[in-house]
Design an enzyme around this catalytic site. Structure first.
Site, PDB file in Angstrom:
ATOM      1  N   ASP A  28       0.850  -1.193   0.000  1.00  0.00           N
ATOM      2  CA  ASP A  28       0.000   0.000   0.000  1.00  0.00           C
ATOM      3  C   ASP A  28       0.891   1.251   0.000  1.00  0.00           C
ATOM      4  O   ASP A  28       1.843   1.322  -0.762  1.00  0.00           O
ATOM      5  CB  ASP A  28      -0.955  -0.061   1.206  1.00  0.00           C
ATOM      6  CG  ASP A  28      -2.105   0.916   1.119  1.00  0.00           C
ATOM      7  OD1 ASP A  28      -3.130   0.567   0.518  1.00  0.00           O
ATOM      8  OD2 ASP A  28      -1.994   2.033   1.655  1.00  0.00           O
ATOM      9  N   ASP A  54      -7.447  -8.686  -4.214  1.00  0.00           N
ATOM     10  CA  ASP A  54      -7.357  -7.261  -3.897  1.00  0.00           C
ATOM     11  C   ASP A  54      -8.255  -6.504  -4.867  1.00  0.00           C
ATOM     12  O   ASP A  54      -8.004  -6.495  -6.078  1.00  0.00           O
ATOM     13  CB  ASP A  54      -5.915  -6.790  -4.036  1.00  0.00           C
ATOM     14  CG  ASP A  54      -5.720  -5.332  -3.649  1.00  0.00           C
ATOM     15  OD1 ASP A  54      -6.720  -4.593  -3.541  1.00  0.00           O
ATOM     16  OD2 ASP A  54      -4.568  -4.924  -3.455  1.00  0.00           O
ATOM     17  N   HIS A 102      -6.802  -7.103   0.090  1.00  0.00           N
ATOM     18  CA  HIS A 102      -5.802  -6.037   0.026  1.00  0.00           C
ATOM     19  C   HIS A 102      -4.812  -6.141   1.183  1.00  0.00           C
ATOM     20  O   HIS A 102      -3.602  -6.005   0.991  1.00  0.00           O
ATOM     21  CB  HIS A 102      -6.498  -4.671   0.037  1.00  0.00           C
ATOM     22  CG  HIS A 102      -5.552  -3.520  -0.113  1.00  0.00           C
ATOM     23  ND1 HIS A 102      -4.839  -3.285  -1.262  1.00  0.00           N
ATOM     24  CD2 HIS A 102      -5.193  -2.534   0.762  1.00  0.00           C
ATOM     25  CE1 HIS A 102      -4.093  -2.198  -1.116  1.00  0.00           C
ATOM     26  NE2 HIS A 102      -4.277  -1.739   0.110  1.00  0.00           N
TER      27      HIS A 102
END
Length: 328
Positions: free
Chosen positions: A123, A270, A302
């Site tokens: 991320d 994801d 995710h």
């Protein structure tokens, strides 16, 4: 960044008795006077691995991976980004710029002075960490990227990309966790954080995790944010993804020359990144990604650290051992 930043600090009581998070606190004061928290376990072990989280999580996301890596003989460092976890939280959204977050992580890495480490980036950990690596190529000897992206945008796209991101947020309608859960788009994600009056980090983490989080685990994700005044970081992050386009393009120019080994471990479920070629972008652009055993992590959303912590560590350890044997 020359001025002292106005920030607030989550009371220590908020973090008492967190499930599966027994780690001692470590702190470093950075530019602007803000204090960054980090986990450091296995100190003295020969090989270091950095674990970089994103938005809206914190080092709690890595609690199981930290344990497994230490058991495997690693020195593990897992910082909390400024505005998240046990780190200080600037109250003005204008302080949460992309450049500031890169500056803070750069200062953190340089102050520790550790070279030739491994890093797992996910991320915003990737969006920030890759820019740090571009300017400090000796920081790492091995890079693992998972469920992250670093946009390379040129021509008219440099102007259209920020407008598109803004429109996606603005047009996402009434923000709610339920709306995002029903349609997991970036616009609904960004709209929720930008405009929802009450953010619930624990619940939103659950939406992007396949396995069922316990009440205690969701409370741990809420712990850094006792009330809404602590939320400037999580609220701002999705909105700054379209900034610093020139700096990102410059970072990619440098990263394409970086030849050390790179592994991608993206997940299969994801909603933002799976099946959209973001993993192949890294496999193509990094010279050190060629002929590496890139893997798609099964049954993981995710936040794959929650879904498949043991599998992630196992793949990283196997890769490191295989690479070492190949080099020898």
């Amino acid at each position: 960044m020359n001025n002292q930043i106005q920030f607030i600090r989550t009371p220590d009581d908020a973090f008492k008795n967190l499930e599966d998070y027994p780690f001692r606190e470590n702190y470093m004061v950075l530019e602007g006077g803000v204090r960054m928290h980090y986990v450091e376990e296995g100190k003295g072990n020969e090989k270091t691995i950095f674990l970089l989280h994103g938005q809206p999580s914190w080092s709690y996301l890595y609690r199981h991976m930290i344990k497994y890596f230490v058991e495997a003989g690693f020195h593990v460092i897992a910082p909390d980004l400024i505005g998240f976890g046990k780190s200080d939280k600037p109250v003005d959204p204008k302080d949460h710029t992309y450049s500031n977050h890169v500056l803070w992580v750069t200062e953190f890495v340089n102050t520790l002075g550790i070279k030739d480490a491994m890093t797992f980036m996910q991320d915003w950990g990737g969006l920030i960490g890759l820019r740090v690596l571009a300017d400090h190529p000796d920081w790492l000897s091995h890079l693992v990227v998972a469920n992250t992206a670093l946009a390379e945008i040129k021509g008219l796209g440099k102007y259209l990309f920020p407008i598109t991101m803004k429109l996606m947020t603005t047009l996402s309608g009434q923000p709610s966790i339920e709306k995002f859960e029903a349609n997991k788009t970036f616009g609904n994600w960004s709209g929720y954080f930008a405009r929802s009056k009450q953010l619930n980090i624990g619940k939103i983490m659950q939406v992007l995790t396949n396995r069922t989080l316990s009440t205690a685990e969701m409370e741990a994700y809420n712990a850094p944010f006792p009330d809404q005044q602590f939320m400037a970081g999580p609220r701002t992050m999705p909105q700054i993804i379209a900034t610093d386009i020139n700096e990102v393009n410059e970072a990619w120019k440098k990263l394409k020359k970086w030849e050390k080994p790179v592994l991608t471990l993206f997940s299969d479920n994801d909603p933002f990144l799976a099946g959209k070629g973001y993993d192949t972008q890294f496999q193509t652009n990094f010279k050190g990604a060629k002929n590496q055993p890139h893997i798609t992590i099964s049954n993981a959303s995710h936040f794959l650290q929650e879904d498949q912590a043991e599998a992630l560590v196992e793949n990283i350890l196997n890769w490191k051992e295989t690479f070492q044997k190949r080099v020898v």
